[in-house]
Design a protein around this motif. Structure first.
Motif, PDB file in Angstrom:
ATOM      1  N   ASP A  46       0.840  -1.215   0.000  1.00 27.56           N
ATOM      2  CA  ASP A  46       0.000   0.000   0.000  1.00 27.56           C
ATOM      3  C   ASP A  46       0.868   1.254   0.000  1.00 27.56           C
ATOM      4  O   ASP A  46       0.971   1.949   1.002  1.00 27.56           O
ATOM      5  N   CYS A  70       2.958   6.135   2.160  1.00 27.24           N
ATOM      6  CA  CYS A  70       1.661   5.468   2.103  1.00 27.24           C
ATOM      7  C   CYS A  70       0.858   6.002   0.914  1.00 27.24           C
ATOM      8  O   CYS A  70       1.243   6.977   0.268  1.00 27.24           O
ATOM      9  N   THR A 313      -5.624   6.349  13.443  1.00 24.77           N
ATOM     10  CA  THR A 313      -5.073   6.017  12.131  1.00 24.77           C
ATOM     11  C   THR A 313      -5.364   4.559  11.774  1.00 24.77           C
ATOM     12  O   THR A 313      -5.597   4.224  10.609  1.00 24.77           O
ATOM     13  N   SER A 316      -8.722   4.539  10.403  1.00 26.11           N
ATOM     14  CA  SER A 316      -8.655   5.006   9.009  1.00 26.11           C
ATOM     15  C   SER A 316      -8.246   3.859   8.087  1.00 26.11           C
ATOM     16  O   SER A 316      -8.791   3.689   7.000  1.00 26.11           O
ATOM     17  N   ARG A 317      -7.282   3.088   8.548  1.00 27.40           N
ATOM     18  CA  ARG A 317      -6.731   2.013   7.715  1.00 27.40           C
ATOM     19  C   ARG A 317      -7.749   0.900   7.510  1.00 27.40           C
ATOM     20  O   ARG A 317      -7.739   0.215   6.494  1.00 27.40           O
ATOM     21  N   GLN A 324      -5.545  11.332   5.445  1.00 26.18           N
ATOM     22  CA  GLN A 324      -5.352  11.228   6.892  1.00 26.18           C
ATOM     23  C   GLN A 324      -4.860  12.570   7.407  1.00 26.18           C
ATOM     24  O   GLN A 324      -3.751  13.002   7.088  1.00 26.18           O
ATOM     25  N   PHE A 352       0.775   3.892   9.221  1.00 24.13           N
ATOM     26  CA  PHE A 352       0.418   3.345   7.904  1.00 24.13           C
ATOM     27  C   PHE A 352       1.490   2.384   7.387  1.00 24.13           C
ATOM     28  O   PHE A 352       1.176   1.343   6.825  1.00 24.13           O
ATOM     29  N   ASP A 356       1.087  -1.888   6.528  1.00 24.58           N
ATOM     30  CA  ASP A 356       1.120  -2.232   5.103  1.00 24.58           C
ATOM     31  C   ASP A 356       0.637  -3.668   4.885  1.00 24.58           C
ATOM     32  O   ASP A 356       1.032  -4.587   5.596  1.00 24.58           O
TER      33      ASP A 356
END
Lengths: 731, 117
Positions: A46, A70, A313, A316-317, A324, A352, A356
């Motif tokens: 990613d 990221c 975060t 978010s992922r 972000q 992030f 991955d």
């Protein structure tokens, strides 16, 4: 304008010929995702393109200095009050991976009826003027060239001058903007009719300019008494702004929901916040998501805040997130310091990178209690919408205090924000358009006699500024005192003289932060800590963080203060240490040569810890590069060391003298040199000494090839050996 | 003056929503949101504000100061409902001036009588 990594940003150059500067491109820009991307020793899933110039995470040196980027855009918010200082901060954050830079406006700008010009200083942000954004865009154009990635520049289209601000942003190449009339109404008390009528025009301009729009719903999180209970309303606020934006002509993908995970530990954050995040993304499929980190439950402990932001975060992922946003870990205690912008960006970047390829490992469960809770949130939101319509529409609902009520809707606590339709700033400024109303310009919304089927509304006079930027009227300065030229006199003089002062926000602000633990109860400890800080010579003291370790055993404080000091950099004496060779390079040279090393702790010294750290593979010692190490142990004589060196045909001898007295360590070194010479093997051997009292200079005086003191790593020693042996080979 | 107080009666209120599939619930959500927004859009389509008119003049090549001065005067004379840009362009056409020259003339206090007719 071109930047060089070893040169400071030249503000003079930024300000030069600004009247003629045009942005290089317009509109929002995304990172280009790359999957199966070889970065350092790994294939990553990613990522996006690597940067040309960057500062990698600290641990990167163990992974070939990799600095993967990221796939999502990373935001930071900057607000010092002086744009010329902000530009340096922008350059620093860009090197750490930020590509969306949000500039906060000075306090009160939303209440100014019109645009501001020039470069006046701001409070808690900058006055957003044409000159300041043009200068910022120019600097960012150079910075993005330096890091090798486009940077989105962002500010606010709210307040009493929204449409004008939108024109300014499109003209000057701003890429993202907050625009949400609900924010004006609820938090700025600007009249609701005015706010929506203005918003339509502003949004039309933003839409045509391909500027990404963020809404203002996250403010309800930040202001609600219990932020996790305002979630049904957040769906509604997002929906009103989104539906209004689409009706004006904005594309879904340019409408970004500004969403925040509402809670923080010790609340059960993942359970509450992830459920909400998933429900929101399901209803708003096709829109863009800007995930903000939590500010509502930020205290003064930057470590606690950072952990919360890591979890934000992670959420978010686990959900579709396009941007972000990061919050500086110190926002709970002061206006953000520049290195804390970097810290905030790194929290997102590090998280992030660590996550991955997560999609290969897990998916969210399709069933279970959490799915029911997600559904419940959606239904509560629908009930909220129904009640708005039942009560007579949006304006009536605001008047009835339906918004930012601390009840978990349909629960109502009766404490919502009340605004009346005929009240607020500019209540009497909304004017009906006459039947001949006309606006001969592009990007205009609503009834207009100039809207023609073919051709542009502005063609009667040769084009508006959106079609012909040469028509833009640039105003330079209006205040002979309050402007960047005046402010720059000290920084430029300091630069020329080589003067350096501590800084966290503005040039030479002198602010430093000290951490002091005091072993007493919190009250006494704090009073004592302040006295201690005074003894350090700090003034303007403020305790910005207090953490109790134990009610009687002690507390730790972070105290900020001003250190009035100017250091002249030309008077500093600098010794620049040689950088050690890369691990790979050392190993490639060492391993095939099968080099033997003899080592020992010499003299009557039983402390062998230091030597282990240098030799053992377990401690990152030189064994890992392929050196064949023979550690003879402790209290070894120089004679025995030399015997062993001959036996193994060693290329080097390492002696460690950790605890010493009466210069005995010097005698050991001298003796090693002397005996090696007597035995006619000095040329064949690299002789090294290490220990807490040893310096390179001292060791060389005693006849060694090199000396290593505190903080030495195996890599330092290995690197030195390779460099020395390589040179011998050449000879 | 604040809003009403009410306990969390979600379970009874939600009865009519329970039978909806997720996709139907989402569609209903957007239907309601659009209904709320419709009158707001209608108002925006048919009204203007000083900020909108200043933003029009900016696009026609006037500075922020010029735009503000022109719009303030037009508003004071009850002319803003015709559109600030429309007024300036009309004057330019009538007097065979450039748009900028027409605006500058107005700022100098000339030709206002032309706008009022």
């Amino acid at each position: 304008m071109k930047l060089s990594p070893d040169q400071k940003l030249d503000i003079r150059e930024v300000l030069k010929d600004l009247a003629l500067y045009r942005p290089r491109r317009k509109g929002w820009i995304w990172r280009q995702p790359i999957t199966d991307h070889q970065v350092g020793p790994f294939i990553l899933k990613d990522t996006s393109k690597n940067l040309k110039n960057s500062v990698p995470l600290p641990a990167a040196h163990a992974f070939e200095n990799m600095d993967p980027q990221c796939a999502v855009v990373v935001t930071t918010e900057i607000a010092s009050g002086r744009f010329e200082d902000d530009l340096r901060r922008m350059r620093m954050v860009a090197w750490h991976g930020a590509d969306h830079i949000m500039v906060i406006r000075t306090t009160g700008q939303s209440h100014i009826d019109g645009l501001i010009e020039g470069t006046p200083e701001g409070v808690g942000g900058i006055p957003v003027t044409r000159k300041q954004i043009r200068a910022t865009r120019k600097a960012l154009d150079a910075i993005e060239e330096e890091v090798g990635r486009p940077i989105n520049f962002h500010s606010y289209v709210s307040g009493r001058a929204g449409p004008e601000m939108a024109v300014l942003f499109v003209e000057e190449g701003v890429n993202g903007a907050h625009q949400d009339p609900q924010y004006n109404i609820l938090y700025r008390d600007i009249n609701m009719h005015r706010s929506f009528v203005d918003a339509a025009e502003a949004k039309r301009i933003l839409a045509d300019g391909a500027i990404l729009q963020l809404d203002g719903a996250h403010n309800a999180n930040a202001t609600a008494k219990e932020a996790w209970k305002v979630t049904p309303e957040l769906f509604v606020q997002h929906a009103i702004n989104s539906a209004f934006s689409r009706a004006v002509g904005m594309k879904k993908s340019y409408i970004a929901l500004s969403t925040v995970p509402p809670t923080a530990p010790p609340a059960p954050k993942m359970r509450l916040d992830l459920t909400y995040a998933v429900a929101l993304r399901e209803i708003f499929e096709g829109y863009t998501f800007r995930a903000q980190q939590n500010t509502r439950y930020m205290e003064t402990d930057t470590m606690e805040t950072t952990v919360t932001h890591v979890l934000d975060t992670l959420i978010s992922r686990l959900t579709p997130t396009n941007i972000q946003s990061t919050i500086t870990p110190d926002e709970g205690r002061n206006i953000p310091w520049h290195y804390n912008n970097v810290a905030g960006v790194n929290t997102a970047r590090q998280t992030f990178m660590g996550l991955d390829g997560l999609d290969d490992l897990l998916t969210l469960r399709e069933e279970g209690k959490w799915r029911e809770e997600a559904r419940n949130l959606k239904e509560r939101a629908v009930l909220f919408l129904e009640e708005i319509l039942k009560g007579g529409g949006y304006y009536a609902a605001v008047a009835a205090g339906q918004f930012v009520d601390s009840g978990f809707f349909p629960e109502r606590k009766g404490d919502g924000i009340v605004r009346l339709p005929d009240k607020g700033d500019d209540a009497d400024t909304v004017i009906p358009r006459a039947s001949d109303y006309g606006a001969p310009v592009c990007s205009h919304f609503g009834d207009n006699i100039y809207t023609s089927e073919n051709g542009k509304a502005c063609e009667a006079y040769g084009g508006c500024t959106l079609c012909d930027p040469s028509k833009i009227r640039y105003i330079d300065e209006i205040d002979s005192e309050d402007n960047v030229e005046t402010r720059l006199s000290k920084p430029l003089a300091d630069l020329a003289a080589g003067k350096l002062s501590p800084e966290v926000e503005k040039h030479a602000d002198g602010v430093v932060c000290v951490t002091i633990f005091v072993p007493d109860n919190p009250e006494i400890a704090e009073a004592a800590a302040i006295e201690m800080a005074k003894h350090m010579g700090l003034t303007h003291l403020e305790v910005i963080s207090r953490r109790v370790m134990h009610p009687a055993e002690g507390s730790v404080f972070e105290i900020k203060g001003v250190l009035q000091v100017e250091i002249n950099k030309h008077e500093l004496s600098l010794t620049v240490p040689e950088q050690p060779l890369a691990d790979k390079e050392i190993e490639a040279w060492v391993r095939p040569r099968r080099l033997h090393i003899v080592a020992a702790t010499v003299g009557e010294d039983e402390h062998s810890v230091g030597l282990h750290e240098i030799l053992d593979i377990k401690h990152g010692g030189i064994e890992k590069y392929g050196f064949l190490c023979h550690d003879l142990g402790t209290s070894v004589t120089i004679e025995r060391l030399l015997d062993a060196a001959m036996e193994y045909q060693a290329c080097a001898i390492l002696i460690s003298t950790i605890v010493t007295h009466a210069h005995v360590h010097e005698q050991h070194m001298e003796r090693l040199q002397k005996l090696a010479t007597q035995r006619r093997v000095r040329d064949r051997l690299v002789l090294l000494a290490g220990g807490t009292q040893v310096t390179d200079e001292l060791a060389r005086t005693c006849g060694m090839d090199g000396g290593f003191g505190r903080g030495t790593t195996g890599r330092d020693v290995a690197s030195f050996l390779v460099r020395t042996l390589r040179q011998k080979e050449v000879k | 003056m604040n809003g009403i107080e009410r306990p969390d009666d979600f379970e009874s209120r939600r009865a009519h929503l329970r039978k909806l599939a997720d996709s139907e619930l989402h569609a209903y959500f957007w239907e309601l949101a659009e209904k709320i927004v419709d009158p707001l859009i209608d108002e925006a389509r048919t009204h203007t504000t000083p900020s909108i008119e200043r933003a029009v003049l900016l696009r026609m090549g006037f500075s922020s100061f010029e735009a503000k001065a022109l719009v303030d005067q037009m508003r004071g004379r009850g002319l803003l409902g015709h559109g600030a840009g429309h007024l300036v362009l009309n004057l330019a056409t009538a007097r065979n001036l450039s748009v900028r020259a027409a605006g500058e003339a107005l700022l100098d206090g000339h030709h206002w009588e032309v706008l009022s007719t």
